[in-house]
Design an enzyme around this catalytic site. Structure first.
Site: not given
Ligand code: SAH
Length: 253
Positions: A20, A43, A65, A96-98, A101, A126-127, A178, A207
């Site tokens: 995240p 991304d 995006k 970003g994240g996973d 997800i 994931t976030a 989102m 986060g």
């Molecule tokens: N694949 C990513 C999510 C992508 S959708 C994952 O697993 O985390 C993008 C959304 O993820 C953002 O709109 C927000 O809601 C959340 N997000 C991603 N990074 C974040 C962060 N550092 N802090 C808070 N929300 C985050």
């Protein structure tokens, strides 16, 4: 013979979750494959520190995006991955994240599979997991929540309406990705499906990053809280969010 050669020359795609924000949350495996990549397709939410782990000679391709604004259409991203792999490259697709997800990772892999391109998946934090950990909000807790739901807040444009009856459970922690723009709609739906006005909630922006901020309040005020928050942000609904006051460790570091 030609076929054999073609298949030998085919590259390999690693779908890597970057976590995240805090670069140290990258997995050891993610760290290794990024360093070995010929091409990195990344991304918007991937941090500069993680991109810096790539080899100096690696080709870095940004396909980020934003909500409501697609820099590179998904089909073009899919094609790019296929093309680079067919050139015999080691490709890292970094998200970003996973990637599984709300990351469209599955869609990209389906196209690779259809082209017989080999791939692997390197999961990321994931976030919902990273941001709540850094906010001192346990997703489950014996006295608060026996289940967790990860839900897209990008509701109307996705077409399919959420099953709000199934979502509005007071013994589950709800995490909306989102959801900032739709926070008023989300709160209305949860309230009409039975959650109480004073159900505690939190918005975690940025986060795990140094700029992380946690906004706390009640469900009835969610839209007001959301106005004060910056993207990227998660909405967390559930009584576990009250533990932030007691367990916050990161912002006070
Ligand atoms: N694949 C990513 C999510 C992508 S959708 C994952 O697993 O985390 C993008 C959304 O993820 C953002 O709109 C927000 O809601 C959340 N997000 C991603 N990074 C974040 C962060 N550092 N802090 C808070 N929300 C985050």
């Amino acid at each position: 013979m030609t076929n054999n050669l073609t298949s030998l020359n085919r590259g390999f795609v690693s779908l890597v979750g970057a976590g995240p924000g805090d670069a140290e949350l990258l997995t050891v495996k993610g760290y290794r494959v990024i360093g070995q990549a010929d091409v990195v397709v990344y991304d918007r939410l991937v941090s500069a520190e993680i991109l810096a782990l790539a080899n100096d000679k690696a080709e870095m391709i940004y396909v980020g995006k934003k909500l409501d604004f697609h820099c590179v259409p998904q089909q073009q991203i899919n094609q790019l991955l296929v093309d680079k792999a067919l050139e015999g490259k080691r490709v890292v697709r970094l998200k970003g994240g996973d990637s599984f997800i709300f990351g469209r990772g599955g869609e990209e892999l389906e196209i690779l599979a259809e082209h017989n391109i080999r791939f692997e998946v390197v999961p990321g934090i994931t976030a919902a997991v990273g941001a709540t950990a850094y906010a001192g909000i346990p997703l489950t807790h014996r006295e608060h929540a026996q289940a967790v739901q990860f839900i897209t807040g990008h509701v109307q444009k996705d077409g399919q309406e959420i099953d709000w009856h199934a979502v509005a459970q007071s013994n589950a922690t709800l995490v909306f990705y989102m959801g900032l723009k739709q926070s008023g709609y989300i709160a209305d739906k949860l309230l009409t499906h039975g959650l109480s006005q004073d159900m505690p909630c939190a918005i975690i922006e940025n986060g795990t990053r140094r700029e992380q901020k946690v906004h706390r309040g009640d469900l009835v005020d969610l839209a007001i809280l959301a106005k004060q928050a910056q993207s990227p942000a998660l909405i967390v609904v559930g009584s576990v969010t009250t533990l932030h006051e007691k367990l916050d460790w990161f912002e006070s570091c």
